[in-house]
Design an enzyme around this catalytic site. Sequence first.
Site, PDB file in Angstrom:
ATOM      1  N   SER A 157       0.841  -1.198   0.000  1.00  0.00           N
ATOM      2  CA  SER A 157       0.000   0.000   0.000  1.00  0.00           C
ATOM      3  C   SER A 157       0.868   1.236   0.000  1.00  0.00           C
ATOM      4  CB  SER A 157      -0.894   0.004   1.248  1.00  0.00           C
ATOM      5  OG  SER A 157      -1.570   1.243   1.382  1.00  0.00           O
ATOM      6  N   TYR A 183      -0.273   0.145  10.622  1.00  0.00           N
ATOM      7  CA  TYR A 183      -0.579  -0.238   9.246  1.00  0.00           C
ATOM      8  C   TYR A 183       0.621   0.028   8.344  1.00  0.00           C
ATOM      9  CZ  TYR A 183      -3.017  -0.497   4.749  1.00  0.00           C
ATOM     10  OH  TYR A 183      -3.405  -0.827   3.469  1.00  0.00           O
TER      11      TYR A 183
END
Length: 320
Positions: A157, A183
């Site tokens: 990501s 994350y």
Amino acid sequence: MTLFNAKSTTDDVLAGVDLSGKRILVTGVSAGLGVETARALAARGADVVGAARDLAKARRATDAVRAAADASGGSFDLIALDLASLASVRAAADALHADGRMFDIVIANAGVMATPQGRTADGFETQFGTNHLGHFTFINRIASLINAGGRLVNLASAGHRFADVDLGDPNFDAAPYDPWIAYGRSKTANILFAVEFDRRHRDRGVRAVAVHPGGIATELGRHLSDEDMEALVAQLNATAAATGAPAFEYKSIPQGAATSVWAAAVADAEAVGGRYCEDCRVGAIVEGDGIRDGVRSYALDVARAQALWTKSEELVGERF
């Protein structure tokens, strides 16, 4: 060669591609990108094995995958895999070894995002444990089942820009927990894992690549409120304005899964091996703050990748 972009879909990318006889494993096939990735590959004749934590949910979500497989002469099967449990990870890998059939492509698609603070079954911080350590253990255990000339695609990501990995405090035992930092660490780890897996396996023709699918409204955002999402989009647009880039646009699910299937079955292996890709192209190294195009250099650092591998082996208690 056809050039694809951020708006290309899975069907655009795979137009004219015949995957008959190819066996492909996709994790996270109970929703969103995983289902679309599996469908697009099965529609080109591939034998797809989907892995999911909740098999009942996955069965309900994959009617279109089975229909695509039936129409193309491919096949679709499901296996149970809970990446937040190393016992489940090892059982799934053992089952695949017992079956004995090889894979041409593995797409590590499953993941969680911005979860509340928590721990996996083995005591790891939820996002690092699920997104990285679960896949690290599973893929390394089945690495010998990937055919020479095969490929590993790790879903990463642009969120890797939130944080580098912290090898000294991977579980936030010392630092205060922040869901976006966690994350970011896990997504950086996904890229670094691809870098080191590629280095270790390229001599036998197996290449690994990390991909950023883009911003897509899927179940991945289940832990975020509407206010959280608005704040994130505002941050994306602030970065875009500062760099002269266009405003943020959500991708559709077929557009989001396009880079995964492009990297898996279309892109030149030498061009993408050990790299980070986005919008169906290799991403450039771009430093600076904010979530934006490109990859931070720390996520492609070879020494960092090797150090993460060693730390990951230590954490899961296995050498690969």
